[in-house]
Structure formats: C-alpha cells, structure tokens
Design a protein around this motif. Structure first.
Motif, PDB file in Angstrom:
ATOM      1  N   MET A   1      40.405  36.490  16.052  1.00  0.00           N
ATOM      2  CA  MET A   1      39.230  37.449  15.234  1.00  0.00           C
ATOM      3  C   MET A   1      38.986  37.207  13.865  1.00  0.00           C
ATOM      4  N   ALA A   2      39.925  36.466  13.177  1.00  0.00           N
ATOM      5  CA  ALA A   2      39.463  35.928  11.798  1.00  0.00           C
ATOM      6  C   ALA A   2      38.486  35.031  11.725  1.00  0.00           C
ATOM      7  N   ILE A   3      38.074  34.240  12.725  1.00  0.00           N
ATOM      8  CA  ILE A   3      36.985  33.543  12.895  1.00  0.00           C
ATOM      9  C   ILE A   3      36.072  33.680  13.812  1.00  0.00           C
ATOM     10  N   ALA A   4      36.010  34.888  14.419  1.00  0.00           N
ATOM     11  CA  ALA A   4      34.935  35.304  15.716  1.00  0.00           C
ATOM     12  C   ALA A   4      33.758  35.873  14.857  1.00  0.00           C
ATOM     13  N   ASP A   5      32.613  35.582  15.518  1.00  0.00           N
ATOM     14  CA  ASP A   5      31.351  36.373  14.973  1.00  0.00           C
ATOM     15  C   ASP A   5      31.136  37.739  15.765  1.00  0.00           C
ATOM     16  N   TYR A   6      31.777  37.567  17.009  1.00  0.00           N
ATOM     17  CA  TYR A   6      31.438  38.675  17.785  1.00  0.00           C
ATOM     18  C   TYR A   6      32.701  38.873  18.833  1.00  0.00           C
ATOM     19  N   ALA A   7      33.243  40.108  18.981  1.00  0.00           N
ATOM     20  CA  ALA A   7      34.214  40.023  19.671  1.00  0.00           C
ATOM     21  C   ALA A   7      34.286  41.422  20.465  1.00  0.00           C
ATOM     22  N   ILE A   8      35.012  41.041  21.947  1.00  0.00           N
ATOM     23  CA  ILE A   8      35.135  42.306  22.471  1.00  0.00           C
ATOM     24  C   ILE A   8      36.433  42.641  22.950  1.00  0.00           C
ATOM     25  N   ILE A   9      36.605  44.007  22.397  1.00  0.00           N
ATOM     26  CA  ILE A   9      38.241  44.083  22.672  1.00  0.00           C
ATOM     27  C   ILE A   9      38.456  45.079  23.949  1.00  0.00           C
ATOM     28  N   GLY A  10      39.157  44.311  24.730  1.00  0.00           N
ATOM     29  CA  GLY A  10      39.409  45.331  25.911  1.00  0.00           C
ATOM     30  C   GLY A  10      40.036  44.312  26.918  1.00  0.00           C
ATOM     31  N   ASP A  11      40.028  44.749  28.203  1.00  0.00           N
ATOM     32  CA  ASP A  11      40.537  44.175  29.344  1.00  0.00           C
ATOM     33  C   ASP A  11      39.436  42.976  30.051  1.00  0.00           C
ATOM     34  N   LEU A  12      40.003  41.670  29.795  1.00  0.00           N
ATOM     35  CA  LEU A  12      39.058  40.600  30.166  1.00  0.00           C
ATOM     36  C   LEU A  12      38.745  40.432  31.585  1.00  0.00           C
ATOM     37  N   PHE A  13      39.713  41.022  32.468  1.00  0.00           N
ATOM     38  CA  PHE A  13      39.476  41.209  33.789  1.00  0.00           C
ATOM     39  C   PHE A  13      38.546  41.986  34.342  1.00  0.00           C
ATOM     40  N   ALA A  14      38.200  42.959  33.540  1.00  0.00           N
ATOM     41  CA  ALA A  14      36.986  43.803  33.610  1.00  0.00           C
ATOM     42  C   ALA A  14      35.701  43.325  33.116  1.00  0.00           C
ATOM     43  N   ILE A  15      35.763  42.906  31.757  1.00  0.00           N
ATOM     44  CA  ILE A  15      34.599  42.487  30.932  1.00  0.00           C
ATOM     45  C   ILE A  15      34.004  41.115  31.308  1.00  0.00           C
ATOM     46  N   VAL A  16      34.667  40.362  31.932  1.00  0.00           N
ATOM     47  CA  VAL A  16      34.207  38.942  32.391  1.00  0.00           C
ATOM     48  C   VAL A  16      33.588  39.053  33.714  1.00  0.00           C
ATOM     49  N   PRO A  17      33.888  39.894  34.637  1.00  0.00           N
ATOM     50  CA  PRO A  17      33.056  39.996  35.822  1.00  0.00           C
ATOM     51  C   PRO A  17      31.956  40.790  35.612  1.00  0.00           C
ATOM     52  N   LEU A  18      31.940  41.861  34.640  1.00  0.00           N
ATOM     53  CA  LEU A  18      30.869  42.464  34.397  1.00  0.00           C
ATOM     54  C   LEU A  18      29.645  41.683  33.617  1.00  0.00           C
TER      55      LEU A  18
ATOM     56  N   GLY B   1      46.021  34.661  28.016  1.00  0.00           N
ATOM     57  CA  GLY B   1      45.501  35.838  28.530  1.00  0.00           C
ATOM     58  C   GLY B   1      45.204  36.067  30.117  1.00  0.00           C
ATOM     59  N   LEU B   2      44.836  34.824  30.574  1.00  0.00           N
ATOM     60  CA  LEU B   2      44.345  34.798  31.937  1.00  0.00           C
ATOM     61  C   LEU B   2      45.465  35.151  32.945  1.00  0.00           C
ATOM     62  N   LYS B   3      46.553  34.837  32.378  1.00  0.00           N
ATOM     63  CA  LYS B   3      47.897  35.050  33.133  1.00  0.00           C
ATOM     64  C   LYS B   3      48.104  34.182  34.279  1.00  0.00           C
ATOM     65  N   LYS B   4      47.172  33.770  35.057  1.00  0.00           N
ATOM     66  CA  LYS B   4      47.616  32.771  35.867  1.00  0.00           C
ATOM     67  C   LYS B   4      46.482  31.811  36.335  1.00  0.00           C
ATOM     68  N   ARG B   5      46.880  30.811  37.084  1.00  0.00           N
ATOM     69  CA  ARG B   5      45.710  29.881  37.547  1.00  0.00           C
ATOM     70  C   ARG B   5      44.804  30.153  38.255  1.00  0.00           C
ATOM     71  N   ASP B   6      44.957  31.141  39.166  1.00  0.00           N
ATOM     72  CA  ASP B   6      43.775  31.604  39.902  1.00  0.00           C
ATOM     73  C   ASP B   6      42.814  32.198  39.020  1.00  0.00           C
ATOM     74  N   ASN B   7      43.275  32.722  38.049  1.00  0.00           N
ATOM     75  CA  ASN B   7      42.340  33.703  37.154  1.00  0.00           C
ATOM     76  C   ASN B   7      41.365  32.767  36.290  1.00  0.00           C
ATOM     77  N   PHE B   8      41.728  31.517  36.132  1.00  0.00           N
ATOM     78  CA  PHE B   8      40.955  30.589  35.221  1.00  0.00           C
ATOM     79  C   PHE B   8      39.769  30.385  36.009  1.00  0.00           C
ATOM     80  N   ALA B   9      39.556  30.656  37.154  1.00  0.00           N
ATOM     81  CA  ALA B   9      38.298  30.667  37.941  1.00  0.00           C
ATOM     82  C   ALA B   9      37.210  31.620  37.189  1.00  0.00           C
ATOM     83  N   LEU B  10      37.786  32.598  36.641  1.00  0.00           N
ATOM     84  CA  LEU B  10      36.941  33.484  35.905  1.00  0.00           C
ATOM     85  C   LEU B  10      35.833  32.544  34.693  1.00  0.00           C
TER      86      LEU B  10
END
Lengths: 331, 265
Positions: free
Chosen positions: A302-319, A218-227
C-alpha cells in the motif's frame, strides 16, 4: 568533438525496442554536447527498413557490422569488433541496454577499454561545465538514487534500463551516414551458441511488457494462480510472481519480480495477493501505475500503490475479468 | 575439476523494513549476510566438484567481518576459503573489484571454472563477474540456468535470455554466472559446520596478490559517486474498500477506467 554511441540490439534482422529508446535518450546528450550520435549494430543481417528506423530515431551515423559470426551474440565476437571500432573512432560515451546482452557485453568491454561503467541507469544528463556524463541509477534496492560519473576515463559507459524512457518519434527526413564495418572473425572463440528454446506460453519477457499482472501468497494455492494468468491474457499482459509464488512452484523463475528476480517498469502493474516484501517493492518502484488487490489494508504494498482495492481477491478478480469482457463486447 | 566461487557479503535485506510514510528503507542495525544469489553459484560448484572429485575454493573481498560468509561457504562444502582484505581495497568500484579478484585468482593458480551469482542484491550491477572474465581472458557465459554436459574441456550449458533458453557450448577455462533456477542450495550440515570451524580462512592483502596499487580502491576506480538522494517513493493510493457487492463493483469499474487509460496512452 568525440561522438556519442549507442549499441543497438538486433534479433532476426529486426531491431529490439531498446535500440530506439537508447537513441531517443542519447539524442538529447549529443545535442547538449554538440556532437554526432552514432548507433552501432553488430549482427548477421539488418534489414534495410531497420537501418532507416535507426536514422529516423536520431542516429547521425550507423556503424553496421554484418557477419555470420556476430549472431547469435557471443562476448568475444562482439567485444573484439567494438574494441576495434572504439580504437578507430574514440567515442566519448557508449550506451547499451541493461538487458542480458548489454549487461554481459559492457562490463567485459569496460575492463578491456580500462573504463568506468554504470549499470542499469534510469536517467542521464550532461554535467554543466565539465561535459561529463551524469549516470543516475537506483541503488540499494531502489531506495536511493545515486549519481555517478567517470571524470577521467573515456569512453564513459552505461547500461540503460529498458522502458525507462519513451520511444523517440520517428523522423524519416533525417539524413544519416551508414558505415559498413569490416569484421575479422576471432581466431578462436571459446563460446558457440547451439540454439534457442523459446519460452513456452510466454510471448515476451516481463521486462518488455506494458502491463504486468502478478500474483503472490494471497492466492493460497497453485490452482488459484490461474486467476492471475487469465486476467493477464485478457489484458494482453505478462504474468509476474512474487518470490513466494515462485518458491511454491506456482510460476517459474523468469516471472519472478523483485530484488532476486526482475526489475520492471511497466505502464501498469497489478499486484494480486502480494503483501509487498521490500525485495518485491524494489523490483516495481519505477512502474508508472501500481494497483494492489489485497485483503490487508496495512500491507507493505500500500505504501507504493496508486490504486488499491481492499477486499477478497477471489471475488474481486473474477468480477474484474467479467466486467472487462462485458465492456469489450459493448465496444 | 577446480572451481573458484567469488562471493560477496551484503546487508541483510530481511532486516529492513519500509517506512510507510516516506517509503524509504529503515535498516535495523547493520546485519550482513552472504549475497543470496551466491548460494546458487556455490551449490552449482559443489555439485560439479562432487561429480568430478574436484574442489571448490570460495573467495571474497571485504572487511575482516566478511570471514563469516566464507565460514558459511565452508560449511556448505567448499574446501578452501580466501579473504581478500586490505584498507587499500576500500572504495573499489566494479572495475577495481574485478581487477583485485582476478589478481587473487591468478595467485590461487590453476582453475577450470569460475562460477558467480547473477549479481549481488546490494549493488545490483552484475558487472564484477564479466569483469573478472575480461581481466583473465577466459570464456564468459552469463545467466546460466542449467549445465547439461561436461566432456573433457567442453561444457554445454543453457542460459536464460529475454527470448528463451539459449544453448551454448564453451571451452574451459571459463567464467559463468548462474541464475536462481540452476539449483536448490543445500543447507549446511553439522559435519560441514564442524569442518568449517577447523578450516582456517586464508587472509590475503594487496601485496599478497601483487596488485598494482593504481588499479585498486577508490584511486583505481574510474567511477565516482557524486550524489546520493533518497527519493520519496511513497505514493498516495486511492483506496477502495470492497466490502459488499456495490462497493466492489464501484472499485472494479474505477480500476477498468485506469486500465483503459493505459491502453489509450
């Protein structure tokens, strides 16, 4: 009655945590059986305070073999030392960590001792009546739990998954006997360790980490792995990766989590852009808390997650990174 | 250089889905495949044998259907394939399996190197390789990530440990287990597939290898599975939909609380 043994792991004169975890777990077994608990440490040198830590963690006896031929570890040196010790003392149980050390030494030793061995146990118990060791481990990708025993062979042997049990509390008032084990160097050791090239940019292996932040396709490209890497460093966490991410070269193999990578049990696992192929989920089932950040509500993870944020990771992770930094500043 | 590669047939995990309610595995049919981690052992063996004009023997123990994974090994370039199959081997644990494979290797005769995958993805024990080394009394180096040099009977390799890459010198004959990063497995070629079709698979049973009947199968296995449970692994997730700025902020702050809980135990 025969003793319960654990095999300590030593690096640079200092015990690895698994050595103490094993004692914590084995203390209960020894008490149930009413026998002594011994820790075997084979190393070039073990500092005095480390010997005391073994005692404080539950060892009644320490078999200490100190010789330059024992470090770095080679199978033939450690197996021959252990075979001599086992022949002399006949323990009923031998436990080691399910680490590269334990998973190399114990299967070799089990054949030499004609004994059964169970890999990567996450729980142990004593069977009522028989006193057999019940060895409990995840099997078939963690989808079933198998209970295994070796009723007719002694010692009963098992490797134990690191971090599958908490560290024991230390009690420095415990008494303990230290037995120095004479080491006879093998006439011919076919393996010789030349040196160690430590990991670059990685302090600890992901199996030992309390928090693992992992990234996937879901990170789409190598550079984004820095997140992922930045969040991990902010949290003092280690970096994990799905097989997809490793296959694409975003992370190296030691970071791969899952059936063909590492099985880990951190306190917190944060999966970013990982859909959760069954092979991946098998590697994190024993994590205490699983957090998923993903745009797909129906992703497997999601079947084994305790907590999930559904949304755009490129906005969520920086926030998330920003809010964490803000919170740190105000504390 | 003669290299023996013990391989294993495992259930195909890509044919497996998760039940979203129970979190258990749904196996569709019983598709079987070559243990994916064995591909790296085969690739390593083929590279080494090409460099030294050597040969690679693929060996497996399993039901007659396991011939299929030997065909795959042949089509990648192995020159010989041996299937160890006998009802007497049924129920073998890692001790009995490593014994049977070591007897088969003795029956093959001379070898320089045995290469195994890191572990099989079904049993996940990683115990059979080291067990074979113990039965045969040869040098053992696990988790090998690179082979640096081979000069006469001396090899220098790197192995992947928790601390980093450890350089090890070893004397042949030896058994090494290899990790994924050692090589990129080749795909079978058309020529390879043709050769595989024309290469017979040798079938051996317990008698062929002179196995002690007391050391094979369930009878020869020290361990017993006493119970199998399917734990309900599904967790109920607290789900936050981060669709706008406010909901995202709320979701992130709640996550920070969870992280703080971890820090403060």
């Amino acid at each position: 009655m025969a003793d319960v043994w654990t095999i300590a792991e030593v690096s640079g004169g200092v015990l690895k945590e698994i050595s103490l975890e094993l004692l914590g777990r084995a203390r209960t077994l020894a008490d149930t059986l009413g026998v002594r608990l011994a820790s075997v440490a084979l190393t070039s040198h073990l500092n005095e305070d480390q010997v005391e830590r073994l005692a404080a963690s539950g060892a009644d006896v320490i078999y200490l073999g100190q010789d330059s031929t024992l470090e770095p570890f080679t199978v033939s040196a450690h197996a021959s030392a252990l075979m001599a010790l086992v022949a002399e003392h006949s323990p009923q149980i031998i436990l080691a960590g399910a680490t590269t050390y334990g998973r190399t030494l114990l299967p070799y030793l089990a054949v030499k001792l004609s004994c059964g061995l169970t890999a990567d146990c996450t729980d142990l118990a004593i069977e009522e009546g028989s006193g057999n060791l019940l060895q409990i481990r995840p099997a078939i990708g963690g989808n079933i739990m198998a209970t295994i025993k070796s009723p007719n062979h002694r010692p009963q042997m098992a490797t134990i998954r690191p971090r599958s049990t908490p560290l024991p509390s230390l009690d420095y008032s415990r008494t303990c006997t230290v037995c120095h084990v004479p080491i006879t160097a093998a006439v011919h050791n076919p393996t010789h360790v030349l040196g160690l090239r430590p990991f670059v940019g990685q302090q600890r292996s992901i199996e030992d980490a309390e928090i693992v932040v992992a990234g996937g396709k879901g990170l789409k490209k190598r550079d984004n792995f820095a997140l992922v890497e930045d969040l991990a460093s902010l949290l003092g966490a280690e970096v994990g990766a799905s097989r997809d991410a490793v296959d694409r070269g975003w992370a190296t193999y030691p970071h791969q989590v899952g059936l063909s990578g590492k099985t880990i049990s951190p306190e917190l696992y944060i999966a970013i852009g990982i859909s959760g192929a069954i092979q991946h989920l098998a590697g994190i089932k024993t994590a205490k808390r699983i957090v998923a950040i993903n745009n797909d509500r129906d992703a497997n993870i999601m079947a084994i997650a305790d907590y999930a944020i559904i949304g755009d990771l490129f906005a969520i992770v920086p926030l998330l990174a920003k809010r964490l930094q803000e919170r740190r500043k105000t504390q | 250089m003669h290299i023996i590669v013990p391989i294993k047939q495992v259930p195909q995990s890509s044919a497996v889905k998760m039940d979203p309610v129970t979190g258990t595995m749904i196996r569709s049919g019983s598709a079987a495949t070559l243990n994916p981690l064995d591909l790296y052992a085969l690739e390593t063996a083929l590279c080494l044998s090409e460099r030294s004009a050597g040969s690679v023997t693929a060996l497996t123990m399993g039901p007659p259907s396991a011939a299929q994974i030997l065909k795959e090994a042949l089509s990648m370039g192995a020159s010989r394939a041996i299937l160890l199959t006998d009802r007497l081997f049924g129920g073998s644990d890692t001790y009995a399996t490593s014994y049977a494979l070591s007897k088969a290797i003795e029956h093959i005769g001379s070898f320089d190197l045995i290469i195994t995958g890191e572990r099989a993805t079904d049993g996940d024990t990683a115990q059979v390789g080291p067990g074979i080394a113990a039965w045969l009394d040869v040098a053992l180096v696990t988790y090998v990530s690179a082979i640096n040099t081979i000069v006469d009977r001396t090899m220098e390799v790197e192995r992947l440990t928790e601390e980093g890459y450890q350089a090890v010198r070893l004397t042949l004959p030896a058994l090494i287990s290899v990790v994924k990063e050692i090589a990129i497995p080749r795909l079978p070629t058309l020529r390879g597939k043709k050769r595989a079709m024309n290469t017979p698979i040798e079938e051996w049973d317990a008698r062929t290898i002179g196995a002690d009947i007391g050391k094979i199968g369930l009878k020869g296995s020290p361990t017993r599975v006493v119970k199998i449970e399917s734990p309900k692994v599904a967790r109920t997730a607290e789900v936050h939909i981060a669709s706008d700025e406010d909901s995202m902020k709320g979701a992130v702050d709640r996550l920070i609380d969870i992280i703080e809980e971890v820090y403060h135990g």
